[in-house]
Design a protein around this motif. Structure first.
Motif, PDB file in Angstrom:
ATOM      1  N   ALA A  16       0.783  -1.095   0.034  1.00  0.00           N
ATOM      2  CA  ALA A  16      -0.070   0.013  -0.080  1.00  0.00           C
ATOM      3  C   ALA A  16       0.825   1.223  -0.145  1.00  0.00           C
ATOM      4  O   ALA A  16       2.112   1.360   0.577  1.00  0.00           O
ATOM      5  N   SER A  17       0.276   2.244  -0.669  1.00  0.00           N
ATOM      6  CA  SER A  17       1.203   3.235  -0.944  1.00  0.00           C
ATOM      7  C   SER A  17       0.378   4.597   0.026  1.00  0.00           C
ATOM      8  O   SER A  17      -0.774   4.505   0.689  1.00  0.00           O
ATOM      9  N   ASP A  18       1.024   5.692   0.386  1.00  0.00           N
ATOM     10  CA  ASP A  18       0.368   6.982   1.242  1.00  0.00           C
ATOM     11  C   ASP A  18      -0.972   7.287   0.420  1.00  0.00           C
ATOM     12  O   ASP A  18      -1.797   7.377   1.428  1.00  0.00           O
ATOM     13  N   ALA A  19      -0.945   7.135  -0.691  1.00  0.00           N
ATOM     14  CA  ALA A  19      -2.190   7.661  -1.295  1.00  0.00           C
ATOM     15  C   ALA A  19      -3.280   6.544  -1.139  1.00  0.00           C
ATOM     16  O   ALA A  19      -4.553   7.091  -0.969  1.00  0.00           O
ATOM     17  N   ASP A  20      -2.810   5.460  -1.269  1.00  0.00           N
ATOM     18  CA  ASP A  20      -3.895   4.434  -0.971  1.00  0.00           C
ATOM     19  C   ASP A  20      -4.226   4.708   0.412  1.00  0.00           C
ATOM     20  O   ASP A  20      -5.607   4.327   0.815  1.00  0.00           O
ATOM     21  N   ARG A  21      -3.563   4.631   1.469  1.00  0.00           N
ATOM     22  CA  ARG A  21      -3.931   4.968   2.916  1.00  0.00           C
ATOM     23  C   ARG A  21      -4.668   6.149   2.872  1.00  0.00           C
ATOM     24  O   ARG A  21      -5.732   6.123   3.863  1.00  0.00           O
ATOM     25  N   ASP A  22      -4.524   7.183   2.436  1.00  0.00           N
ATOM     26  CA  ASP A  22      -5.287   8.427   2.408  1.00  0.00           C
ATOM     27  C   ASP A  22      -6.694   8.335   1.844  1.00  0.00           C
ATOM     28  O   ASP A  22      -7.618   8.837   2.438  1.00  0.00           O
ATOM     29  N   ARG A  23      -6.714   7.529   0.721  1.00  0.00           N
ATOM     30  CA  ARG A  23      -8.124   7.329   0.204  1.00  0.00           C
ATOM     31  C   ARG A  23      -8.947   6.535   1.427  1.00  0.00           C
ATOM     32  O   ARG A  23     -10.188   7.006   1.440  1.00  0.00           O
ATOM     33  N   ILE A  24      -8.387   5.501   2.034  1.00  0.00           N
ATOM     34  CA  ILE A  24      -9.210   4.800   2.909  1.00  0.00           C
ATOM     35  C   ILE A  24      -9.649   5.540   4.210  1.00  0.00           C
ATOM     36  O   ILE A  24     -10.629   5.582   4.535  1.00  0.00           O
ATOM     37  N   ALA A  25      -8.511   6.529   4.600  1.00  0.00           N
ATOM     38  CA  ALA A  25      -8.886   7.342   5.705  1.00  0.00           C
ATOM     39  C   ALA A  25     -10.044   8.455   5.382  1.00  0.00           C
ATOM     40  O   ALA A  25     -10.634   8.670   6.217  1.00  0.00           O
ATOM     41  N   ASP A  26     -10.105   9.007   4.073  1.00  0.00           N
ATOM     42  CA  ASP A  26     -11.197   9.651   3.681  1.00  0.00           C
ATOM     43  C   ASP A  26     -12.536   9.189   3.607  1.00  0.00           C
ATOM     44  O   ASP A  26     -13.444   9.670   4.207  1.00  0.00           O
ATOM     45  N   MET A  27     -12.457   7.948   3.345  1.00  0.00           N
ATOM     46  CA  MET A  27     -13.682   7.032   3.543  1.00  0.00           C
ATOM     47  C   MET A  27     -14.216   6.826   5.216  1.00  0.00           C
ATOM     48  O   MET A  27     -15.232   6.736   5.297  1.00  0.00           O
ATOM     49  N   LEU A  28     -13.037   6.646   5.828  1.00  0.00           N
ATOM     50  CA  LEU A  28     -13.617   6.579   7.312  1.00  0.00           C
ATOM     51  C   LEU A  28     -14.223   7.897   8.025  1.00  0.00           C
ATOM     52  O   LEU A  28     -14.904   7.914   8.706  1.00  0.00           O
ATOM     53  N   ARG A  29     -13.603   8.904   7.403  1.00  0.00           N
ATOM     54  CA  ARG A  29     -13.863  10.251   7.943  1.00  0.00           C
ATOM     55  C   ARG A  29     -15.240  10.448   7.500  1.00  0.00           C
ATOM     56  O   ARG A  29     -16.251  11.186   8.237  1.00  0.00           O
ATOM     57  N   ASP A  30     -15.727  10.181   5.964  1.00  0.00           N
ATOM     58  CA  ASP A  30     -16.957  10.448   5.858  1.00  0.00           C
ATOM     59  C   ASP A  30     -18.088   9.572   6.554  1.00  0.00           C
ATOM     60  O   ASP A  30     -19.221   9.904   6.766  1.00  0.00           O
ATOM     61  N   ALA A  31     -17.499   8.334   6.942  1.00  0.00           N
ATOM     62  CA  ALA A  31     -18.568   7.384   7.677  1.00  0.00           C
ATOM     63  C   ALA A  31     -18.797   7.830   9.038  1.00  0.00           C
ATOM     64  O   ALA A  31     -19.967   7.901   9.590  1.00  0.00           O
ATOM     65  N   GLY A  35     -22.553   9.037  10.659  1.00  0.00           N
ATOM     66  CA  GLY A  35     -22.793   8.477  11.811  1.00  0.00           C
ATOM     67  C   GLY A  35     -22.791   6.913  11.924  1.00  0.00           C
ATOM     68  O   GLY A  35     -23.285   6.093  12.621  1.00  0.00           O
ATOM     69  N   ARG A  36     -22.038   6.464  10.644  1.00  0.00           N
ATOM     70  CA  ARG A  36     -21.866   4.914  10.687  1.00  0.00           C
ATOM     71  C   ARG A  36     -20.915   4.358  11.723  1.00  0.00           C
ATOM     72  O   ARG A  36     -20.872   3.389  11.663  1.00  0.00           O
ATOM     73  N   LEU A  37     -19.897   5.340  11.883  1.00  0.00           N
ATOM     74  CA  LEU A  37     -18.730   4.930  12.907  1.00  0.00           C
ATOM     75  C   LEU A  37     -19.036   5.873  14.142  1.00  0.00           C
ATOM     76  O   LEU A  37     -19.027   7.153  13.886  1.00  0.00           O
ATOM     77  N   THR A  38     -18.621   5.564  15.378  1.00  0.00           N
ATOM     78  CA  THR A  38     -18.541   6.139  16.388  1.00  0.00           C
ATOM     79  C   THR A  38     -17.226   6.845  16.367  1.00  0.00           C
ATOM     80  O   THR A  38     -16.293   6.389  15.702  1.00  0.00           O
ATOM     81  N   ALA A  39     -16.900   7.777  17.057  1.00  0.00           N
ATOM     82  CA  ALA A  39     -15.460   8.538  17.215  1.00  0.00           C
ATOM     83  C   ALA A  39     -14.506   7.391  17.790  1.00  0.00           C
ATOM     84  O   ALA A  39     -13.368   7.458  17.061  1.00  0.00           O
ATOM     85  N   GLU A  40     -14.749   6.487  18.565  1.00  0.00           N
ATOM     86  CA  GLU A  40     -13.673   5.573  18.986  1.00  0.00           C
ATOM     87  C   GLU A  40     -13.384   4.522  17.998  1.00  0.00           C
ATOM     88  O   GLU A  40     -12.386   4.132  17.829  1.00  0.00           O
ATOM     89  N   GLU A  41     -14.475   4.005  17.144  1.00  0.00           N
ATOM     90  CA  GLU A  41     -14.241   3.119  16.103  1.00  0.00           C
ATOM     91  C   GLU A  41     -13.710   3.804  14.879  1.00  0.00           C
ATOM     92  O   GLU A  41     -12.474   3.101  14.282  1.00  0.00           O
TER      93      GLU A  41
END
Length: 228
Positions: A16-31, A35-41
Motif C-alpha cells: 500500500a502507498s500513502d495515497a492508498d492509505r489517504d483514500r481509505i482514511a477519507d472514506m472513514l472520515r465520511d463514515a 454516523g456510521r462509525l463512532t468516534a472511538e471506532e
C-alpha cells in the motif's frame, strides 16, 4: 510452472502507498460524519490504516461500509519510472531559483519548464507547483540545500519521484503515483548538506489534464490561423 510467478502478485498483496492509505482514511472520515462509525471506532480504524502494509489489509477497515462497495479503492499504479530516460530532458535549467542568505519563491499561476534548479545557501526556497501550468509531462527539479531549506509542493494528482540524499541533513520526497498515465511527472533530484529538502503533494490541489491544455493551445492556434 508456478502461475503466480507468471502473472505477478494479486492486487490485495501489493504494498500500500500513502495515497492508498489517504483514500481509505477519507472514506472513514465520511463514515464518521454520516454516523456510521463512532468516534472511538473511527480512531481505532484510522490507527490501523496507518500501520497497514498491503492493499488487502486496507480493505478490511471499510468492508462493512457502503462506500467500499460503490467503488472499491484502486491501488496507485506506478506508471512513472523512478528516473527520466537519458536525453529526455535538457541538461540546462529553464529557470534557476537561488536564495543566498535570503528567500526565493515560485508559486501561483506560473509556467513550469522541463528543468528547474533550486539552490538554497543559508536561505529558503519555495517551489509551489500546485497552481502551475504544466506545458510538459516531465519536470525535473534539482534541489541543493546547504545550511538552507528547499520546500517543493505539487498537485496531488501528479506522479512524484525523488533521488538524492542528505549529509547531516534531511532529503525527503513523498512518492506519489497518479492513476492517469498521462499525468505530469515531477522528479526531484538533489542533496541536503546540513540543510533540508522536502517535496510532497499539496492536498486539495489538482492539475488539469495536460492533454486538454495541449488541445486547447492547438485549437486556439488553428482558429487564429484561419481568421487571417
Amino acid at each position: 510452472m508456478d502461475l503466480q510467478k507468471q502473472t505477478g502478485p494479486r492486487v490485495a498483496e501489493l504494498r500500500a502507498s500513502d495515497a492508498d492509505r489517504d483514500r481509505i482514511a477519507d472514506m472513514l472520515r465520511d463514515a464518521l460524519a454520516e454516523g456510521r462509525l463512532t468516534a472511538e471506532e473511527h480512531a481505532e480504524r484510522v490507527e490501523g490504516v496507518l500501520n497497514t502494509k498491503t492493499v488487502g489489509e486496507l480493505e478490511v477497515f471499510i468492508q462493512d461500509l457502503p462506500a467500499a462497495h460503490q467503488g472499491r479503492p484502486r491501488p496507485a499504479h506506478p506508471y512513472a519510472p523512478n528516473r527520466p530516460q537519458d536525453g529526455a530532458l535538457p541538461p540546462r535549467a529553464d529557470e534557476n531559483v537561488v536564495a543566498v542568505f535570503s528567500a526565493a519563491t515560485r508559486k501561483g499561476r506560473w509556467r513550469a519548464g522541463r528543468r528547474v534548479h533550486a539552490y538554497s545557501i543559508f536561505g529558503s526556497v519555495e517551489i509551489d507547483l500546485s497552481e502551475a501550468i504544466f506545458e510538459y509531462q516531465q519536470v525535473v527539479i534539482k534541489a541543493v540545500s546547504i545550511f538552507g531549506d528547499v520546500q517543493i509542493r505539487v498537485p496531488e494528482n501528479v506522479s512524484l519521484r525523488g533521488t538524492g540524499g542528505g549529509v547531516l541533513g534531511n532529503f525527503e520526497v513523498r512518492t506519489l503515483d497518479s492513476e492517469d498515465p498521462q499525468a505530469p511527472v515531477v522528479y526531484v533530484d538533489g542533496w541536503a548538506v546540513l540543510g533540508n529538502v522536502e517535496a510532497r503533494p499539496k492536498r486539495g490541489k489538482l492539475v488539469a489534464d495536460i492533454l486538454d491544455r495541449v488541445s486547447d493551445r492547438v485549437d486556439r492556434a488553428l482558429r487564429k490561423h484561419m481568421d487571417r
